[in-house]
Motif scaffolding. Structure first.
Motif, PDB file in Angstrom:
ATOM      1  N   VAL A 161       0.854  -1.188   0.000  1.00 52.94           N
ATOM      2  CA  VAL A 161       0.000   0.000   0.000  1.00 52.94           C
ATOM      3  C   VAL A 161       0.888   1.235   0.000  1.00 52.94           C
ATOM      4  O   VAL A 161       2.113   1.154   0.196  1.00 52.94           O
ATOM      5  CB  VAL A 161      -0.949   0.020   1.219  1.00 52.94           C
ATOM      6  CG1 VAL A 161      -1.936  -1.122   1.162  1.00 52.94           C
ATOM      7  CG2 VAL A 161      -0.166  -0.023   2.516  1.00 52.94           C
ATOM      8  N   VAL A 163       1.357   5.335   1.468  1.00 48.08           N
ATOM      9  CA  VAL A 163       1.015   6.234   2.571  1.00 48.08           C
ATOM     10  C   VAL A 163       1.225   7.665   2.128  1.00 48.08           C
ATOM     11  O   VAL A 163       2.263   7.994   1.526  1.00 48.08           O
ATOM     12  CB  VAL A 163       1.889   5.952   3.814  1.00 48.08           C
ATOM     13  CG1 VAL A 163       1.493   6.859   4.968  1.00 48.08           C
ATOM     14  CG2 VAL A 163       1.778   4.493   4.215  1.00 48.08           C
ATOM     15  N   GLU A 173       5.864   3.729  -0.024  1.00 52.45           N
ATOM     16  CA  GLU A 173       5.336   2.391  -0.300  1.00 52.45           C
ATOM     17  C   GLU A 173       5.697   1.488   0.873  1.00 52.45           C
ATOM     18  O   GLU A 173       6.860   1.400   1.263  1.00 52.45           O
ATOM     19  CB  GLU A 173       5.930   1.840  -1.588  1.00 52.45           C
ATOM     20  CG  GLU A 173       5.437   0.442  -1.943  1.00 52.45           C
ATOM     21  CD  GLU A 173       6.036  -0.067  -3.229  1.00 52.45           C
ATOM     22  OE1 GLU A 173       6.197  -1.297  -3.353  1.00 52.45           O
ATOM     23  OE2 GLU A 173       6.346   0.762  -4.114  1.00 52.45           O
ATOM     24  N   PHE A 176       2.014  -3.687   4.336  1.00 54.22           N
ATOM     25  CA  PHE A 176       1.148  -3.519   5.504  1.00 54.22           C
ATOM     26  C   PHE A 176       1.295  -4.686   6.473  1.00 54.22           C
ATOM     27  O   PHE A 176       1.374  -5.853   6.076  1.00 54.22           O
ATOM     28  CB  PHE A 176      -0.314  -3.398   5.071  1.00 54.22           C
ATOM     29  CG  PHE A 176      -1.237  -2.980   6.182  1.00 54.22           C
ATOM     30  CD1 PHE A 176      -1.351  -1.658   6.543  1.00 54.22           C
ATOM     31  CD2 PHE A 176      -1.987  -3.933   6.872  1.00 54.22           C
ATOM     32  CE1 PHE A 176      -2.189  -1.272   7.570  1.00 54.22           C
ATOM     33  CE2 PHE A 176      -2.832  -3.563   7.897  1.00 54.22           C
ATOM     34  CZ  PHE A 176      -2.930  -2.222   8.245  1.00 54.22           C
ATOM     35  N   HIS A 183       1.125   1.395  11.159  1.00 52.92           N
ATOM     36  CA  HIS A 183       0.312   1.052   9.987  1.00 52.92           C
ATOM     37  C   HIS A 183      -1.174   1.149  10.314  1.00 52.92           C
ATOM     38  O   HIS A 183      -1.969   1.631   9.488  1.00 52.92           O
ATOM     39  CB  HIS A 183       0.662  -0.361   9.503  1.00 52.92           C
ATOM     40  CG  HIS A 183       2.040  -0.475   8.945  1.00 52.92           C
ATOM     41  ND1 HIS A 183       2.499  -1.628   8.347  1.00 52.92           N
ATOM     42  CD2 HIS A 183       3.068   0.417   8.895  1.00 52.92           C
ATOM     43  CE1 HIS A 183       3.753  -1.436   7.947  1.00 52.92           C
ATOM     44  NE2 HIS A 183       4.119  -0.207   8.287  1.00 52.92           N
ATOM     45  N   TYR A 186      -2.102   4.820  10.345  1.00 56.03           N
ATOM     46  CA  TYR A 186      -2.284   5.351   8.991  1.00 56.03           C
ATOM     47  C   TYR A 186      -3.646   4.937   8.434  1.00 56.03           C
ATOM     48  O   TYR A 186      -4.346   5.739   7.812  1.00 56.03           O
ATOM     49  CB  TYR A 186      -1.197   4.826   8.051  1.00 56.03           C
ATOM     50  CG  TYR A 186       0.214   5.245   8.394  1.00 56.03           C
ATOM     51  CD1 TYR A 186       0.476   6.484   8.975  1.00 56.03           C
ATOM     52  CD2 TYR A 186       1.293   4.400   8.124  1.00 56.03           C
ATOM     53  CE1 TYR A 186       1.775   6.867   9.282  1.00 56.03           C
ATOM     54  CE2 TYR A 186       2.592   4.775   8.431  1.00 56.03           C
ATOM     55  CZ  TYR A 186       2.827   6.005   9.018  1.00 56.03           C
ATOM     56  OH  TYR A 186       4.107   6.370   9.319  1.00 56.03           O
ATOM     57  N   TYR A 187      -4.000   3.690   8.648  1.00 56.85           N
ATOM     58  CA  TYR A 187      -5.286   3.189   8.146  1.00 56.85           C
ATOM     59  C   TYR A 187      -6.454   3.935   8.767  1.00 56.85           C
ATOM     60  O   TYR A 187      -7.382   4.377   8.058  1.00 56.85           O
ATOM     61  CB  TYR A 187      -5.412   1.696   8.421  1.00 56.85           C
ATOM     62  CG  TYR A 187      -6.814   1.166   8.252  1.00 56.85           C
ATOM     63  CD1 TYR A 187      -7.368   1.003   6.987  1.00 56.85           C
ATOM     64  CD2 TYR A 187      -7.600   0.856   9.366  1.00 56.85           C
ATOM     65  CE1 TYR A 187      -8.667   0.543   6.822  1.00 56.85           C
ATOM     66  CE2 TYR A 187      -8.896   0.391   9.218  1.00 56.85           C
ATOM     67  CZ  TYR A 187      -9.426   0.239   7.947  1.00 56.85           C
ATOM     68  OH  TYR A 187     -10.718  -0.200   7.795  1.00 56.85           O
ATOM     69  N   LEU A 192      -3.998   5.526   3.769  1.00 59.61           N
ATOM     70  CA  LEU A 192      -3.496   4.403   2.977  1.00 59.61           C
ATOM     71  C   LEU A 192      -4.243   4.289   1.646  1.00 59.61           C
ATOM     72  O   LEU A 192      -5.471   4.425   1.593  1.00 59.61           O
ATOM     73  CB  LEU A 192      -3.657   3.091   3.746  1.00 59.61           C
ATOM     74  CG  LEU A 192      -2.826   2.922   5.024  1.00 59.61           C
ATOM     75  CD1 LEU A 192      -3.045   1.531   5.592  1.00 59.61           C
ATOM     76  CD2 LEU A 192      -1.350   3.171   4.767  1.00 59.61           C
ATOM     77  N   TYR A 193      -3.478   4.008   0.578  1.00 59.11           N
ATOM     78  CA  TYR A 193      -4.041   3.917  -0.767  1.00 59.11           C
ATOM     79  C   TYR A 193      -3.527   2.660  -1.465  1.00 59.11           C
ATOM     80  O   TYR A 193      -2.416   2.199  -1.214  1.00 59.11           O
ATOM     81  CB  TYR A 193      -3.667   5.160  -1.587  1.00 59.11           C
ATOM     82  CG  TYR A 193      -4.300   6.405  -1.012  1.00 59.11           C
ATOM     83  CD1 TYR A 193      -5.492   6.895  -1.513  1.00 59.11           C
ATOM     84  CD2 TYR A 193      -3.716   7.047   0.075  1.00 59.11           C
ATOM     85  CE1 TYR A 193      -6.092   8.008  -0.959  1.00 59.11           C
ATOM     86  CE2 TYR A 193      -4.315   8.166   0.639  1.00 59.11           C
ATOM     87  CZ  TYR A 193      -5.502   8.634   0.116  1.00 59.11           C
ATOM     88  OH  TYR A 193      -6.099   9.717   0.683  1.00 59.11           O
ATOM     89  N   ALA A 199      -2.543   8.152  -4.015  1.00 60.86           N
ATOM     90  CA  ALA A 199      -1.821   8.716  -2.878  1.00 60.86           C
ATOM     91  C   ALA A 199      -1.236  10.079  -3.225  1.00 60.86           C
ATOM     92  O   ALA A 199      -1.280  11.022  -2.420  1.00 60.86           O
ATOM     93  CB  ALA A 199      -0.717   7.764  -2.429  1.00 60.86           C
TER      94      ALA A 199
END
Length: 213
Positions: A161, A163, A173, A176, A183, A186-187, A192-193, A199
């Motif tokens: 994923v 960020v 990059e 995850f 992590h 971030y989620y 997260l993308y 992103a």
């Protein structure tokens, strides 16, 4: 996934006396229509992304908020019943800068709109205001999700994923890991993308928003 909501962008302002619509928890129609006059309340709603040019979007926001409360009841200190000690109760309200409206506890509006069942009735003004703030935060997150397609389901460990950060050059990059607290952070923030392009677009918008502060 929520239905699409067309939010105003940062450069749009309705013309004076244009019909505007905003979500309302006090009406069975779940919205209210008025005219735009750029007064304090109008601007407050515009800045919080809760005013629309079409009725359907105001209704969708109201439904989104009710669903969000239902899915996150533990985060809201709503009354589960109204007792004799409650002479006044308080309802989150996007249309007031105080972010709540006060009702008599015996008001038929409460039962007619099932406000207790929906988690929309609070014992104090401060609790209703805090609930409104949480709903506005959830709405902003939904607005970003619809615009930039960030991940709304927690990836499996081992998934690649991307960020976002405030600097375009630092799109990261990562692989995850559900056991990595950073992590998960971030989620939960919607950072997260699935792909790098989404992103990058989100990071550019974050920079634009930051430059306006």
């Amino acid at each position: 996934m929520s239905k699409k909501i067309k939010f105003f962008n940062g450069n749009e302002i309705p013309r004076v006396e244009t019909d505007i619509f905003y979500p309302s928890f006090l009406l069975q129609a779940q919205h209210f229509c008025s005219k735009w006059y750029a007064n304090r309340e109008d601007v407050f709603m515009l800045l919080n992304h809760t005013v629309f040019l079409k009725r359907k979007y105001a209704i969708r926001v109201a439904k989104f908020c009710i669903k969000f409360i239902k899915q996150n009841r533990e985060k809201f200190n709503a009354l589960t019943e109204i007792s004799e000690k409650n002479t006044k109760v308080y309802i989150p309200a996007f249309e007031y800068t105080g972010m709540y409206t006060e009702l008599d506890a015996s008001s038929p509006i409460i039962a007619d709109n099932q406000l207790v069942e929906k988690g929309l009735v609070y014992a104090t003004a401060e609790e209703a205001r805090n609930a409104c703030k949480k709903l506005l935060q959830a709405l902003k997150r939904e607005m970003r999700r619809q615009k930039f397609n960030f991940l709304t389901e927690k990836p499996e460990t081992g998934t690649t994923v991307f960020v976002t950060t405030l600097q375009r050059s630092t799109i990261e990059e990562i692989t995850f890991d559900r056991n990595n607290l950073d992590h998960i952070f971030y989620y939960e923030l919607g950072m997260l993308y699935r792909n790098r392009n989404d992103a990058l677009q989100a990071a550019e918008q974050m920079l634009n928003d930051y430059s306006l502060i």
